[in-house]
Write a protein that holds these residues in place. Structure first.
Motif, PDB file in Angstrom:
ATOM      1  N   VAL A  56       5.288   4.553   1.293  1.00  0.00           N
ATOM      2  CA  VAL A  56       5.018   3.140   1.051  1.00  0.00           C
ATOM      3  C   VAL A  56       4.813   2.515   2.422  1.00  0.00           C
ATOM      4  CG1 VAL A  56       5.943   0.963   0.167  1.00  0.00           C
ATOM      5  CG2 VAL A  56       6.445   3.111  -1.028  1.00  0.00           C
ATOM      6  N   ARG A  57       3.734   1.751   2.581  1.00  0.00           N
ATOM      7  CA  ARG A  57       3.429   1.083   3.849  1.00  0.00           C
ATOM      8  C   ARG A  57       3.566  -0.424   3.612  1.00  0.00           C
ATOM      9  NH1 ARG A  57      -0.920   3.715   7.267  1.00  0.00           N
ATOM     10  NH2 ARG A  57       0.949   4.901   7.742  1.00  0.00           N
ATOM     11  N   PRO A  58       4.794  -0.966   3.716  1.00  0.00           N
ATOM     12  CA  PRO A  58       5.012  -2.371   3.391  1.00  0.00           C
ATOM     13  C   PRO A  58       4.308  -3.344   4.334  1.00  0.00           C
ATOM     14  CG  PRO A  58       7.032  -1.373   4.215  1.00  0.00           C
ATOM     15  CD  PRO A  58       6.032  -0.273   4.074  1.00  0.00           C
ATOM     16  N   ALA A  59       3.818  -2.889   5.475  1.00  0.00           N
ATOM     17  CA  ALA A  59       3.083  -3.784   6.374  1.00  0.00           C
ATOM     18  C   ALA A  59       1.711  -4.144   5.811  1.00  0.00           C
ATOM     19  CB  ALA A  59       2.914  -3.129   7.743  1.00  0.00           C
ATOM     20  N   LYS A  60       1.217  -3.374   4.842  1.00  0.00           N
ATOM     21  CA  LYS A  60      -0.099  -3.636   4.247  1.00  0.00           C
ATOM     22  C   LYS A  60       0.098  -4.150   2.832  1.00  0.00           C
ATOM     23  CE  LYS A  60      -3.565  -1.195   6.691  1.00  0.00           C
ATOM     24  NZ  LYS A  60      -4.805  -0.470   6.503  1.00  0.00           N
ATOM     25  N   MET A 100       0.826  -1.207   0.000  1.00  0.00           N
ATOM     26  CA  MET A 100       0.000   0.000   0.000  1.00  0.00           C
ATOM     27  C   MET A 100       0.861   1.258   0.000  1.00  0.00           C
ATOM     28  SD  MET A 100      -2.602   0.974   3.027  1.00  0.00           S
ATOM     29  CE  MET A 100      -3.707   2.351   2.933  1.00  0.00           C
ATOM     30  N   ILE A 101       0.363   2.283  -0.681  1.00  0.00           N
ATOM     31  CA  ILE A 101       0.936   3.622  -0.593  1.00  0.00           C
ATOM     32  C   ILE A 101      -0.160   4.504  -0.017  1.00  0.00           C
ATOM     33  CG2 ILE A 101       1.805   5.603  -1.882  1.00  0.00           C
ATOM     34  CD1 ILE A 101       3.085   3.646  -3.836  1.00  0.00           C
ATOM     35  N   THR A 102       0.195   5.304   0.975  1.00  0.00           N
ATOM     36  CA  THR A 102      -0.791   6.150   1.631  1.00  0.00           C
ATOM     37  C   THR A 102      -0.239   7.562   1.801  1.00  0.00           C
ATOM     38  OG1 THR A 102      -2.355   6.223   3.493  1.00  0.00           O
ATOM     39  CG2 THR A 102      -0.082   5.578   3.996  1.00  0.00           C
ATOM     40  N   SER A 103      -1.102   8.468   2.163  1.00  0.00           N
ATOM     41  CA  SER A 103      -0.714   9.858   2.365  1.00  0.00           C
ATOM     42  C   SER A 103       0.272   9.971   3.524  1.00  0.00           C
ATOM     43  CB  SER A 103      -1.958  10.693   2.668  1.00  0.00           C
ATOM     44  OG  SER A 103      -1.582  11.971   3.125  1.00  0.00           O
ATOM     45  N   ALA A 104       1.266  10.805   3.335  1.00  0.00           N
ATOM     46  CA  ALA A 104       2.240  11.045   4.409  1.00  0.00           C
ATOM     47  C   ALA A 104       1.593  11.785   5.576  1.00  0.00           C
ATOM     48  CB  ALA A 104       3.426  11.837   3.873  1.00  0.00           C
ATOM     49  N   ALA A 105       0.398  12.355   5.354  1.00  0.00           N
ATOM     50  CA  ALA A 105      -0.302  13.061   6.423  1.00  0.00           C
ATOM     51  C   ALA A 105      -0.923  12.095   7.438  1.00  0.00           C
ATOM     52  CB  ALA A 105      -1.397  13.953   5.836  1.00  0.00           C
TER      53      ALA A 105
END
Length: 123
Positions: A75-79, A46-51
């Motif tokens: 990038v949120r590699p845990a998801k 997953m890629i998510t907002s840095a906010a």
């Protein structure tokens, strides 16, 4: 059919773990190649907002233009998710300088998996 490669950033209907909906959002291709050719699948992070509140292991995307992203992102590699490749559209690519941190996250977790494959299961 589009052939994707590791480090591509794509837009896909990413599933949520806490509710039964999907939202089109960016994701990082972790595995394609043979997986895509044999099964039509991609493994994604997953890629998510840095906010958003950060998670351990998040990797900031350093160059939004190269990545094809409109706002500061991580990038949120845990998801992780597995998505049909036909549902993905290429946005960009993860900058070279960001890749080692993502690779390190997976290398550390996969090393634990490999170590535990030869250890008796604890109950």
């Amino acid at each position: 059919m589009t052939n994707f490669e590791t480090w591509d950033i794509v837009k896909v209907p990413f599933p949520y773990t806490d509710r039964p909906v999907r939202q089109r959002r960016p994701a990082l291709v972790i595995a394609a190649g043979e997986l895509e050719n044999a099964h039509g699948l991609l493994w994604l992070a997953m890629i998510t907002s840095a906010a958003n509140r950060g998670w351990p292991g998040d990797v900031p995307v350093s160059n939004l233009r190269v990545a094809g992203l409109p706002a500061a992102s991580v990038v949120r590699p845990a998801k992780l998710a597995t998505i049909e490749a036909r549902d993905a559209g290429r946005l960009g690519i993860l900058p070279l300088g960001d890749r080692p941190a993502v690779a390190r996250y997976f290398r550390e977790r996969l090393a634990r998996l490999l170590q535990s494959a030869h250890a008796p299961r604890r109950r």
